[in-house]
Design a protein around this motif. Structure first.
Motif, PDB file in Angstrom:
ATOM      1  N   GLU A 290      22.331 -43.652 -27.280  1.00 19.18           N
ATOM      2  CA  GLU A 290      22.619 -44.822 -26.458  1.00 19.18           C
ATOM      3  C   GLU A 290      23.898 -45.125 -27.019  1.00 19.18           C
ATOM      4  O   GLU A 290      24.546 -44.902 -28.157  1.00 19.18           O
ATOM      5  N   SER A 291      24.900 -45.615 -25.902  1.00 25.51           N
ATOM      6  CA  SER A 291      26.438 -45.860 -26.295  1.00 25.51           C
ATOM      7  C   SER A 291      26.471 -47.407 -26.694  1.00 25.51           C
ATOM      8  O   SER A 291      25.637 -48.261 -26.107  1.00 25.51           O
ATOM      9  N   GLU A 292      26.979 -47.625 -27.668  1.00 22.91           N
ATOM     10  CA  GLU A 292      27.251 -49.146 -28.239  1.00 22.91           C
ATOM     11  C   GLU A 292      28.580 -49.345 -28.109  1.00 22.91           C
ATOM     12  O   GLU A 292      29.683 -48.324 -28.388  1.00 22.91           O
ATOM     13  N   GLY A 293      29.080 -50.405 -28.290  1.00 24.23           N
ATOM     14  CA  GLY A 293      30.432 -50.925 -28.556  1.00 24.23           C
ATOM     15  C   GLY A 293      31.262 -51.151 -27.194  1.00 24.23           C
ATOM     16  O   GLY A 293      30.934 -50.988 -26.350  1.00 24.23           O
ATOM     17  N   GLU A 294      32.633 -51.524 -27.545  1.00 22.31           N
ATOM     18  CA  GLU A 294      33.490 -51.838 -26.122  1.00 22.31           C
ATOM     19  C   GLU A 294      34.780 -50.998 -26.219  1.00 22.31           C
ATOM     20  O   GLU A 294      35.397 -50.657 -27.348  1.00 22.31           O
ATOM     21  N   GLY A 295      35.353 -50.655 -25.292  1.00 18.49           N
ATOM     22  CA  GLY A 295      36.558 -50.133 -24.883  1.00 18.49           C
ATOM     23  C   GLY A 295      36.691 -48.856 -25.735  1.00 18.49           C
ATOM     24  O   GLY A 295      35.934 -48.018 -26.045  1.00 18.49           O
ATOM     25  N   SER A 296      37.936 -48.898 -26.698  1.00 15.57           N
ATOM     26  CA  SER A 296      38.191 -47.526 -27.493  1.00 15.57           C
ATOM     27  C   SER A 296      37.224 -47.405 -28.740  1.00 15.57           C
ATOM     28  O   SER A 296      37.297 -46.713 -29.420  1.00 15.57           O
ATOM     29  N   SER A 297      36.486 -48.537 -28.876  1.00 17.36           N
ATOM     30  CA  SER A 297      35.511 -48.519 -30.156  1.00 17.36           C
ATOM     31  C   SER A 297      34.162 -47.877 -29.590  1.00 17.36           C
ATOM     32  O   SER A 297      32.965 -47.951 -30.213  1.00 17.36           O
ATOM     33  N   ARG A 298      34.076 -47.629 -28.467  1.00 12.08           N
ATOM     34  CA  ARG A 298      32.668 -47.486 -27.850  1.00 12.08           C
ATOM     35  C   ARG A 298      32.246 -46.051 -28.340  1.00 12.08           C
ATOM     36  O   ARG A 298      32.728 -45.027 -28.344  1.00 12.08           O
ATOM     37  N   HIS A 299      31.026 -45.878 -28.786  1.00 11.97           N
ATOM     38  CA  HIS A 299      30.638 -44.834 -29.464  1.00 11.97           C
ATOM     39  C   HIS A 299      28.935 -44.525 -29.295  1.00 11.97           C
ATOM     40  O   HIS A 299      28.245 -45.533 -28.636  1.00 11.97           O
ATOM     41  N   ILE A 300      28.461 -43.320 -29.887  1.00 12.93           N
ATOM     42  CA  ILE A 300      27.129 -43.416 -29.542  1.00 12.93           C
ATOM     43  C   ILE A 300      26.209 -43.172 -30.889  1.00 12.93           C
ATOM     44  O   ILE A 300      26.793 -42.918 -31.953  1.00 12.93           O
ATOM     45  N   VAL A 301      24.978 -43.844 -30.706  1.00 12.67           N
ATOM     46  CA  VAL A 301      24.070 -43.918 -31.709  1.00 12.67           C
ATOM     47  C   VAL A 301      22.923 -43.082 -31.319  1.00 12.67           C
ATOM     48  O   VAL A 301      22.351 -43.202 -30.414  1.00 12.67           O
TER      49      VAL A 301
ATOM     50  N   VAL B 134      27.863 -35.407 -25.290  1.00 11.11           N
ATOM     51  CA  VAL B 134      27.140 -35.427 -26.377  1.00 11.11           C
ATOM     52  C   VAL B 134      25.666 -36.150 -25.996  1.00 11.11           C
ATOM     53  O   VAL B 134      24.685 -35.561 -26.313  1.00 11.11           O
ATOM     54  N   HIS B 135      25.422 -37.194 -24.873  1.00 11.58           N
ATOM     55  CA  HIS B 135      24.356 -37.591 -24.580  1.00 11.58           C
ATOM     56  C   HIS B 135      23.433 -36.451 -23.939  1.00 11.58           C
ATOM     57  O   HIS B 135      22.193 -36.263 -24.063  1.00 11.58           O
ATOM     58  N   ASP B 136      24.066 -35.511 -23.203  1.00 12.93           N
ATOM     59  CA  ASP B 136      23.233 -34.444 -22.782  1.00 12.93           C
ATOM     60  C   ASP B 136      22.823 -33.468 -23.759  1.00 12.93           C
ATOM     61  O   ASP B 136      21.559 -33.346 -23.974  1.00 12.93           O
ATOM     62  N   ALA B 137      23.615 -33.129 -24.926  1.00 13.43           N
ATOM     63  CA  ALA B 137      23.393 -32.189 -25.797  1.00 13.43           C
ATOM     64  C   ALA B 137      22.142 -32.930 -26.708  1.00 13.43           C
ATOM     65  O   ALA B 137      21.096 -32.127 -27.214  1.00 13.43           O
ATOM     66  N   VAL B 138      22.172 -34.278 -26.808  1.00  9.99           N
ATOM     67  CA  VAL B 138      21.284 -34.978 -27.811  1.00  9.99           C
ATOM     68  C   VAL B 138      19.797 -34.921 -27.040  1.00  9.99           C
ATOM     69  O   VAL B 138      18.792 -34.755 -27.733  1.00  9.99           O
ATOM     70  N   ALA B 139      19.947 -35.159 -25.769  1.00 10.86           N
ATOM     71  CA  ALA B 139      18.666 -34.853 -24.959  1.00 10.86           C
ATOM     72  C   ALA B 139      18.119 -33.597 -24.928  1.00 10.86           C
ATOM     73  O   ALA B 139      16.759 -33.521 -25.100  1.00 10.86           O
ATOM     74  N   GLU B 140      19.059 -32.658 -24.870  1.00 11.79           N
ATOM     75  CA  GLU B 140      18.541 -31.193 -24.995  1.00 11.79           C
ATOM     76  C   GLU B 140      17.631 -30.854 -26.172  1.00 11.79           C
ATOM     77  O   GLU B 140      16.919 -29.830 -26.704  1.00 11.79           O
ATOM     78  N   LEU B 141      18.227 -31.681 -27.301  1.00 11.34           N
ATOM     79  CA  LEU B 141      17.539 -31.347 -28.774  1.00 11.34           C
ATOM     80  C   LEU B 141      16.457 -32.228 -29.014  1.00 11.34           C
ATOM     81  O   LEU B 141      15.816 -32.462 -30.058  1.00 11.34           O
TER      82      LEU B 141
ATOM     83  N   ALA C 106      25.261 -42.971 -36.415  1.00 12.44           N
ATOM     84  CA  ALA C 106      26.419 -43.401 -35.421  1.00 12.44           C
ATOM     85  C   ALA C 106      27.526 -42.443 -35.557  1.00 12.44           C
ATOM     86  O   ALA C 106      27.924 -41.926 -36.522  1.00 12.44           O
ATOM     87  N   LEU C 107      28.064 -41.982 -34.389  1.00 12.20           N
ATOM     88  CA  LEU C 107      28.831 -41.063 -34.001  1.00 12.20           C
ATOM     89  C   LEU C 107      30.089 -41.833 -33.878  1.00 12.20           C
ATOM     90  O   LEU C 107      30.500 -42.998 -33.445  1.00 12.20           O
ATOM     91  N   PRO C 108      31.314 -40.978 -34.161  1.00 15.54           N
ATOM     92  CA  PRO C 108      32.668 -41.542 -33.839  1.00 15.54           C
ATOM     93  C   PRO C 108      33.114 -41.892 -32.638  1.00 15.54           C
ATOM     94  O   PRO C 108      32.169 -41.520 -31.500  1.00 15.54           O
ATOM     95  N   ALA C 109      33.870 -42.889 -32.407  1.00 19.12           N
ATOM     96  CA  ALA C 109      34.135 -43.419 -31.000  1.00 19.12           C
ATOM     97  C   ALA C 109      34.690 -42.215 -29.982  1.00 19.12           C
ATOM     98  O   ALA C 109      35.302 -41.213 -30.629  1.00 19.12           O
ATOM     99  N   MET C 110      34.358 -42.246 -28.995  1.00 21.81           N
ATOM    100  CA  MET C 110      35.032 -41.043 -27.907  1.00 21.81           C
ATOM    101  C   MET C 110      35.049 -41.607 -26.567  1.00 21.81           C
ATOM    102  O   MET C 110      34.408 -42.548 -26.225  1.00 21.81           O
ATOM    103  N   GLY C 111      35.710 -41.175 -25.373  1.00 19.69           N
ATOM    104  CA  GLY C 111      35.841 -41.474 -24.326  1.00 19.69           C
ATOM    105  C   GLY C 111      34.378 -41.329 -23.650  1.00 19.69           C
ATOM    106  O   GLY C 111      33.574 -40.520 -24.188  1.00 19.69           O
ATOM    107  N   ALA C 112      34.519 -41.796 -22.208  1.00 18.92           N
ATOM    108  CA  ALA C 112      33.316 -41.629 -21.471  1.00 18.92           C
ATOM    109  C   ALA C 112      32.940 -40.232 -21.075  1.00 18.92           C
ATOM    110  O   ALA C 112      31.897 -39.837 -21.171  1.00 18.92           O
TER     111      ALA C 112
END
Length: 178
Positions: free
Chosen positions: A160-171, A148-155, A136-142
């Motif tokens: 997947e993004s999880e959480g709501e609002g300002s707590s939304r983060h990537i796993v 990050v999603h693009d970089a992870v896919a290249e790797l 789980a990565l720290p919360a970040m904006g869209a």
């Protein structure tokens, strides 16, 4: 001193033999006018560069010397920059009736942050390779999550993004084997 505007345009609209202004070029002009006015009101020196890449407008505010005023426009962790970007998008929406996907950068903050975000993705990949099932990565904006999603896919991993609002983060997880 008024800001200077430099425009590099790659896509124009040709209709019935007449070259017209493309939608993204128009949004760049509107955004630049808005930002120039904002810089004038705040008495901040800066040049505005507009570039159109892949159908998206990229606007940069730069100065010959890094000033505290420009750092203030970025804010801690880019929150002021994100707010200015959203206000600039709303200005374009108000003027054109079209939603804008323009990206605003100040003093290269976004480029520097993009490098950091790719490093975060690589760090998560190393943890997955080391045996973790999910990171789980720290919360970040869209905008940052997209990078990050693009970089992870290249790797070769999944995210997947999880959480709501300002707590939304990537796993980040290992790619599913078919």
């Amino acid at each position: 001193m008024p800001a200077e505007t430099e425009i590099a345009v790659e896509d124009t609209v040709v209709e019935e033999g007449v070259v017209g202004v493309s939608r993204v070029e128009e949004e760049g002009d509107i955004a630049a006018d808005y930002l120039e006015e904002l810089l004038d009101i705040a008495d901040i020196d800066g040049d505005i560069d507009i570039e159109v890449r892949n159908g998206r407008t990229y606007i940069s505010i730069v100065a010959d010397e890094e000033t505290d005023a420009l750092k203030t426009l970025v804010g801690s962790e880019g929150e002021v920059l994100d707010a200015l970007q959203e206000l600039t998008r709303l200005c374009v929406l108000s003027a054109t009736g079209n939603r804008s996907r323009l990206v605003l950068d100040i003093s290269g903050y976004r480029d520097q942050r993009n490098v950091e975000l790719v490093a975060i993705a690589k760090g998560a990949a190393e943890k997955i390779e080391g045996g973790s099932t999910a990171v789980a990565l720290p919360a970040m904006g869209a905008y940052e999550r997209k990078i990050v999603h693009d970089a992870v896919a290249e790797l070769g991993l999944e995210s997947e993004s999880e959480g709501e609002g300002s707590s939304r983060h990537i796993v980040v997880t290992a790619a599913q084997q078919d």
